[in-house]
Design an enzyme around this catalytic site. Structure first.
Site, PDB file in Angstrom:
ATOM      1  N   TYR A   1      18.791 -36.770  22.868  1.00  0.00           N
ATOM      2  CA  TYR A   1      18.784 -36.848  21.408  1.00  0.00           C
ATOM      3  C   TYR A   1      19.902 -36.072  20.735  1.00  0.00           C
ATOM      4  CZ  TYR A   1      15.962 -32.636  22.277  1.00  0.00           C
ATOM      5  OH  TYR A   1      15.508 -31.446  22.738  1.00  0.00           O
TER       6      TYR A   1
ATOM      7  N   LYS B   1       6.231 -31.047  11.350  1.00  0.00           N
ATOM      8  CA  LYS B   1       5.207 -30.940  12.386  1.00  0.00           C
ATOM      9  C   LYS B   1       3.942 -31.717  12.006  1.00  0.00           C
ATOM     10  CE  LYS B   1       5.284 -27.599  15.092  1.00  0.00           C
ATOM     11  NZ  LYS B   1       5.652 -27.319  16.491  1.00  0.00           N
TER      12      LYS B   1
ATOM     13  N   GLU C   1      13.086 -39.187  14.024  1.00  0.00           N
ATOM     14  CA  GLU C   1      12.711 -39.530  15.397  1.00  0.00           C
ATOM     15  C   GLU C   1      11.617 -38.565  15.857  1.00  0.00           C
ATOM     16  OE1 GLU C   1      16.643 -37.926  16.117  1.00  0.00           O
ATOM     17  OE2 GLU C   1      15.974 -37.331  18.116  1.00  0.00           O
TER      18      GLU C   1
ATOM     19  N   CYS D   1     -29.285 -10.214  30.793  1.00  0.00           N
ATOM     20  CA  CYS D   1     -28.183 -10.766  31.574  1.00  0.00           C
ATOM     21  C   CYS D   1     -28.687 -11.973  32.375  1.00  0.00           C
ATOM     22  CB  CYS D   1     -27.642  -9.701  32.512  1.00  0.00           C
ATOM     23  SG  CYS D   1     -26.474 -10.331  33.717  1.00  0.00           S
TER      24      CYS D   1
ATOM     25  N   LYS E   1      17.314 -35.456  10.676  1.00  0.00           N
ATOM     26  CA  LYS E   1      18.664 -34.894  10.784  1.00  0.00           C
ATOM     27  C   LYS E   1      19.579 -35.610   9.804  1.00  0.00           C
ATOM     28  CE  LYS E   1      17.886 -34.293  15.732  1.00  0.00           C
ATOM     29  NZ  LYS E   1      18.091 -34.840  17.077  1.00  0.00           N
TER      30      LYS E   1
ATOM     31  N   ASP F   1       7.361 -33.058  22.898  1.00  0.00           N
ATOM     32  CA  ASP F   1       6.838 -31.756  23.304  1.00  0.00           C
ATOM     33  C   ASP F   1       7.072 -31.548  24.792  1.00  0.00           C
ATOM     34  OD1 ASP F   1       5.656 -29.326  23.092  1.00  0.00           O
ATOM     35  OD2 ASP F   1       3.601 -30.071  22.958  1.00  0.00           O
TER      36      ASP F   1
ATOM     37  N   CYS G   1     -28.511 -11.072  36.387  1.00  0.00           N
ATOM     38  CA  CYS G   1     -29.378 -10.101  37.065  1.00  0.00           C
ATOM     39  C   CYS G   1     -30.638  -9.765  36.283  1.00  0.00           C
ATOM     40  CB  CYS G   1     -28.595  -8.829  37.383  1.00  0.00           C
ATOM     41  SG  CYS G   1     -28.268  -7.808  35.934  1.00  0.00           S
TER      42      CYS G   1
ATOM     43  N   TYR H   1       2.594 -18.584  15.466  1.00  0.00           N
ATOM     44  CA  TYR H   1       3.877 -18.077  15.951  1.00  0.00           C
ATOM     45  C   TYR H   1       4.952 -18.234  14.867  1.00  0.00           C
ATOM     46  CZ  TYR H   1       8.162 -17.807  18.730  1.00  0.00           C
ATOM     47  OH  TYR H   1       9.392 -17.475  19.198  1.00  0.00           O
ATOM     48  N   ASP H   2       4.971 -19.420  14.260  1.00  0.00           N
ATOM     49  CA  ASP H   2       5.963 -19.658  13.217  1.00  0.00           C
ATOM     50  C   ASP H   2       5.755 -18.699  12.053  1.00  0.00           C
ATOM     51  OD1 ASP H   2       7.097 -21.633  14.720  1.00  0.00           O
ATOM     52  OD2 ASP H   2       5.944 -23.249  13.797  1.00  0.00           O
TER      53      ASP H   2
ATOM     54  N   ASP I   1       1.197 -22.650  17.556  1.00  0.00           N
ATOM     55  CA  ASP I   1       2.569 -22.757  17.073  1.00  0.00           C
ATOM     56  C   ASP I   1       2.647 -22.273  15.637  1.00  0.00           C
ATOM     57  OD1 ASP I   1       3.101 -23.793  19.479  1.00  0.00           O
ATOM     58  OD2 ASP I   1       3.701 -25.792  18.792  1.00  0.00           O
ATOM     59  N   ALA I   2       1.637 -22.637  14.825  1.00  0.00           N
ATOM     60  CA  ALA I   2       1.676 -22.265  13.412  1.00  0.00           C
ATOM     61  C   ALA I   2       1.617 -20.748  13.249  1.00  0.00           C
ATOM     62  CB  ALA I   2       0.532 -22.933  12.659  1.00  0.00           C
TER      63      ALA I   2
ATOM     64  N   LYS J   1       9.543 -35.684  17.665  1.00  0.00           N
ATOM     65  CA  LYS J   1       9.853 -34.407  18.305  1.00  0.00           C
ATOM     66  C   LYS J   1       9.025 -34.366  19.588  1.00  0.00           C
ATOM     67  CE  LYS J   1      10.194 -29.449  17.395  1.00  0.00           C
ATOM     68  NZ  LYS J   1       9.574 -28.919  18.584  1.00  0.00           N
TER      69      LYS J   1
ATOM     70  N   CYS K   1     -24.130  -6.528  29.816  1.00  0.00           N
ATOM     71  CA  CYS K   1     -25.199  -6.346  30.796  1.00  0.00           C
ATOM     72  C   CYS K   1     -25.289  -4.872  31.177  1.00  0.00           C
ATOM     73  CB  CYS K   1     -24.876  -7.175  32.031  1.00  0.00           C
ATOM     74  SG  CYS K   1     -25.897  -6.767  33.438  1.00  0.00           S
TER      75      CYS K   1
ATOM     76  N   LEU L   1      14.787 -25.488  15.589  1.00  0.00           N
ATOM     77  CA  LEU L   1      14.739 -26.238  14.334  1.00  0.00           C
ATOM     78  C   LEU L   1      13.863 -25.532  13.316  1.00  0.00           C
ATOM     79  CD1 LEU L   1      14.190 -29.820  15.797  1.00  0.00           C
ATOM     80  CD2 LEU L   1      16.235 -29.038  14.585  1.00  0.00           C
TER      81      LEU L   1
ATOM     82  N   CYS M   1     -25.912  -5.808  39.182  1.00  0.00           N
ATOM     83  CA  CYS M   1     -25.511  -7.119  38.701  1.00  0.00           C
ATOM     84  C   CYS M   1     -24.416  -7.702  39.592  1.00  0.00           C
ATOM     85  CB  CYS M   1     -25.008  -7.023  37.266  1.00  0.00           C
ATOM     86  SG  CYS M   1     -24.577  -8.636  36.594  1.00  0.00           S
TER      87      CYS M   1
HETATM   88  S1  IVH Z   1      17.329 -31.639  17.935  1.00  0.00           S
HETATM   89  C1  IVH Z   1      20.426 -29.015  16.651  1.00  0.00           C
HETATM   90  N1  IVH Z   1      15.616 -33.576  18.398  1.00  0.00           N
HETATM   91  O1  IVH Z   1      12.652 -29.078  19.588  1.00  0.00           O
HETATM   92  C2  IVH Z   1      19.025 -29.336  16.873  1.00  0.00           C
HETATM   93  N2  IVH Z   1      15.092 -31.396  19.168  1.00  0.00           N
HETATM   94  O2  IVH Z   1      12.524 -26.756  17.805  1.00  0.00           O
HETATM   95  C3  IVH Z   1      18.710 -29.411  18.293  1.00  0.00           C
HETATM   96  N3  IVH Z   1      13.004 -31.272  20.414  1.00  0.00           N
HETATM   97  O3  IVH Z   1      14.881 -27.037  21.336  1.00  0.00           O
HETATM   98  C4  IVH Z   1      17.409 -30.015  18.557  1.00  0.00           C
HETATM   99  N4  IVH Z   1      12.470 -33.390  20.280  1.00  0.00           N
HETATM  100  O4  IVH Z   1      13.475 -28.685  22.627  1.00  0.00           O
HETATM  101  C5  IVH Z   1      15.884 -32.258  18.538  1.00  0.00           C
HETATM  102  N5  IVH Z   1      14.205 -35.349  18.820  1.00  0.00           N
HETATM  103  C6  IVH Z   1      14.501 -34.078  18.938  1.00  0.00           C
HETATM  104  C7  IVH Z   1      13.647 -33.202  19.618  1.00  0.00           C
HETATM  105  C8  IVH Z   1      13.971 -31.867  19.712  1.00  0.00           C
HETATM  106  C9  IVH Z   1      12.112 -32.209  20.755  1.00  0.00           C
HETATM  107  C10 IVH Z   1      12.830 -29.843  20.737  1.00  0.00           C
HETATM  108  C11 IVH Z   1      14.004 -29.247  21.453  1.00  0.00           C
HETATM  109  C12 IVH Z   1      14.474 -28.120  20.584  1.00  0.00           C
HETATM  110  C13 IVH Z   1      13.265 -27.823  19.789  1.00  0.00           C
HETATM  111  C14 IVH Z   1      13.624 -27.211  18.468  1.00  0.00           C
END
Ligand code: IVH
Length: 736
Positions: free
Chosen positions: A239, A327, A127, A432, A303, A131, A435, A47-48, A44-45, A129, A456, A94, A462
């Protein structure tokens, strides 16, 4: 420095444009793997980081933003098969925070945005997140009417029937006071317990293996049959909401409590917080509980609590400004390397795998981890730079394993304090394990660097490489045997009917076995079809009759290839680096397979193989190395001999030396030859019984001169030696 590593402020316009194109393509590919196939290949990191770089370049070069810019679009386009649903309000992603500082920056941005609002204290919710996969559930007059995946954020897939099987999703809202229409947003996920149970059921039934709960939940949601989804016992946390005719309440916190009143499951770990300090405190609390929750979470979402402030602060492309996902660092665990096994891939690459004491990392039990190659084990990357601070990996070592996101676990560190006193550096095998042939590292001629993979050389013998080689042998550019495709090759191989290429030509002698194997396959296919369609079979008899005819055709096709062109035959052997073009050059140069084999073996015995091979254009050290490995490996001999008992490759015809016009003559080539390389010319002349000399003298019989010939041509004229051009040479030797 490659453009991809240049800081954004050092990019030229051209480089920026090039980078944006690269990033758009890479991000799209990773999106496809992640959302489309549920099989990500980067963390993920990472990718981000790609997305961040893309966004930064776009900000610095706004004129260059591409029409297909990844900013603002998340996820893969919807898969075929489910109806498409356009979300009335897009499903956003997000922004992410990785450090406490990132959280402080987020709060500071808010403080600045609202600085005119004197005395305003911005409150937040925090809250977990989850997965899983986000879903949007549309309720009209309290009735669940449609449910969709997120898809690309704008258009998702209609999976209403599947979502209805989830117990946490009410078909009718409970209580009262719900808006006329509201899209409830939340996360579908699978608990570890459910995941484990499914794995066990599947293993008992000999079914597929499942990688992790998230991917499995994704797969479960995409089932064509809702009964399958139902059997997976998925869960759902609500959520947020999308389109609504009315806010549930004035704040995020109270709105989510309303969702609970209406019958949804909500996270019990949601709190209100007033400061960065309080947010981070809650983050730490959740992190402590992470491993005992029973499901995957990958961070904490903050939020802004007041909905009116959310609306004022607004959005950037695809993300709310008023929310951020903090994260968790990638999960790590330590364990012990018990063994290092070497697996041999279908192309002969030796792939080392560490066998570990089972260890749970982020809810997944890890027992194996790839060690990539011998440099990696020794603590070096492909450029020779140290990795893990240069620490090598030994059997008995305690190592730190990391699993970031859904991605394949890897060893990120070696705990040297715990290294057993008798641990020795791992010696990567030079043979190898399957073989016993030598396993070598090829040297890239251009860079002079060794390939990181050891391979090999037991190419023909082989077993690990056998199927791939057989497939290659019958493929288009090779022997091209009609009716004997990759599928049948695999079938015959698995049935023990063919082991090496020679066996293909004796299949006819085992007609009854071939027939049986094909019949069994037909049976199996028919069974599968019946299962899938519910229809029973007709005309079994006539199908079989047709297949017996097909068998004669197959044997005829095989027989028709008993005298292949030499270049096809050489290509079919599947020698590394010998593609169609190289095979053709080799055929022309050596004329017969025996001659190529003779030179190959001689070269293998020589100190410097290059001196044995005539210098042939387009054939450098890499190919010569591969040829010597191949023909020098005695264990290939039997296989080739057996094959040559079945197959007679046609000699590449030039006049054979006895009656050749140039036999016994001394020939000099000069000038730049157009139709053949110097090495090729030399080999050809020698094959025709001529001697090739480097300079012109009274002993010279013939000079072949190309354009630009100088002193040698002059000398020849002076001495009265016959001079011809290349075309005349080919006329003479009978080849155009
Ligand atoms: S809020 C307007 N709350 O994270 C914001 N997203 O990276 C909408 N996700 O697509 C998302 N837990 O699939 C929110 N407690 C949470 C979440 C959450 C998981 C996921 C969700 C979202 C993605 C964003």
């Amino acid at each position: 420095m490659p453009t991809a590593d240049l800081p954004v402020d050092q990019l030229t316009i051209e480089q920026a444009e090039q980078e944006l194109a690269r990033l758009a393509a890479e991000i799209a590919e990773h999106d496809r793997r992640y959302h489309g196939e549920d099989a990500p290949t980067i963390t993920d990191a990472e990718y981000d980081a790609l997305r961040r770089r893309n966004a930064e370049i776009e900000q610095a070069f706004p004129d260059l933003v591409r029409p297909d810019s990844p900013t603002g679009s998340v996820g893969a386009p919807p898969a075929e098969g489910f109806a498409k649903v356009r979300h009335a309000v897009p499903m956003l992603s997000l922004a992410k925070a990785y450090t406490d500082q990132d959280v402080l920056d987020f709060i500071e941005r808010g403080r600045r945005f609202f600085q005119r609002d004197e005395g305003l204290e911005i409150e937040f919710t925090a809250e977990p997140k989850i997965d899983g996969l986000s879903a949007s559930l549309r309720y009209e007059n309290g009735v669940f009417v449609q449910g969709a995946t997120r898809g690309d954020g704008t258009v998702g897939e209609d999976i209403t029937a599947n979502l209805k099987t989830i117990a946490d999703i009410p078909h009718r809202l409970e209580g009262a006071g719900w808006p006329e229409t509201i899209e409830i947003r939340g996360e579908v996920y699978m608990t570890y317990a459910e995941f484990q149970a499914l794995k066990e059921r599947s293993a008992a039934a000999g079914g597929q293996d499942y990688v992790n709960p998230r991917n499995t939940a994704a797969g479960s949601l995409r089932q064509k049959d809702p009964a399958v989804t139902a059997s997976r016992n998925l869960k759902f946390f609500a959520y947020a909401w999308g389109y609504t005719t009315e806010d549930p309440a004035p704040t995020q916190y109270d709105s989510v409590q309303k969702l609970a009143d209406w019958g949804f499951a909500i996270s019990p770990l949601m709190v209100r917080a007033k400061s960065a300090h309080e947010l981070i405190e809650h983050y730490k609390r959740i992190e402590e509980q992470r491993s005992s929750l029973g499901y995957d979470i990958d961070g904490v979402v903050y939020k802004v609590d007041r909905l009116d402030l959310q609306r004022r602060w607004g959005f950037v492309t695809g993300e709310p400004r008023w929310a951020i996902a903090h994260k968790f660092p990638a999960e790590q665990a330590t364990t012990v390397v018990r063994e290092i096994d070497i697996q041999v891939g279908r192309t002969g690459t030796l792939a080392p795998v560490a066998r570990l004491d089972p260890v749970s990392v982020g809810g997944v039990t890890v027992v194996n981890v790839t060690l990539h190659n011998e440099d990696y084990i020794a603590g070096k990357d492909s450029t020779g730079q140290p990795i893990r601070d240069g620490k090598d990996i030994r059997i008995g070592d305690t190592v730190t394993i990391q699993r970031a996101g859904d991605v394949i676990p890897q060893i990120v560190d070696v705990v040297l304090d715990k290294r057993p006193a008798d641990a020795v550096p791992y010696e990567f095998p030079h043979k190898c394990p399957i073989c016993g042939s030598p396993a070598t590292r090829e040297v890239n001629e251009k860079t002079g660097k060794e390939d990181s993979r050891r391979r090999c050389t037991g190419e023909l013998i082989c077993p690990a490489q056998a199927v791939e080689r057989l497939r290659h042998f019958v493929s288009r550019g090779a022997l091209d045997i009609e009716g004997l495709g990759a599928e049948n090759i695999e079938l015959f191989f698995n049935a023990g009917l063919i082991e090496t290429a020679a066996d293909i030509f004796t299949l006819k002698d085992r007609r009854a076995d071939v027939q049986r194997v094909l019949a069994e396959k037909r049976e199996e296919q028919a069974r599968q079809r019946e299962l899938a369609t519910g229809k029973t079979r007709k005309n079994v008899r006539s199908v079989e009759d047709r297949n017996f005819e097909g068998l004669d055709k197959l044997f005829a096709a095989i027989d028709s290839r008993r005298e292949p062109e030499l270049d096809r035959f050489i290509f079919a052997l599947g020698i590394h680096y010998v593609g169609g073009t190289t095979a053709a050059v080799l055929a022309r140069t050596f004329g017969t397979i025996e001659e190529l084999m003779r030179v190959g073996r001689e070269a293998a015995a020589a100190e410097d193989p290059m001196t044995v091979f005539p210098s042939i254009d387009g054939i450098g050290g890499t190919v010569v190395g591969a040829l010597t490995d191949f023909f020098g490996n005695e264990r290939n001999d039997d296989v080739i001999d057996a094959l040559l008992k079945q197959v007679r490759p046609k000699p590449y015809v030039v006049n054979i030396s006895a009656d050749s016009q140039v036999a016994g003559k001394t020939v000099v080539f000069t000038g730049s030859l157009q139709k053949m390389s110097r090495g090729e010319a030399k080999a050809m002349a020698e094959r025709l019984g001529a001697k090739v000399a480097g300079s012109v003298s009274s002993n010279t019989d013939l000079v072949v001169a190309g354009p630009g010939a100088g002193s040698k041509l002059k000398q020849a004229t002076e001495l009265g030696v016959e001079v011809i051009d290349e075309d005349a040479w080919f006329d003479l030797v009978g080849e155009a």
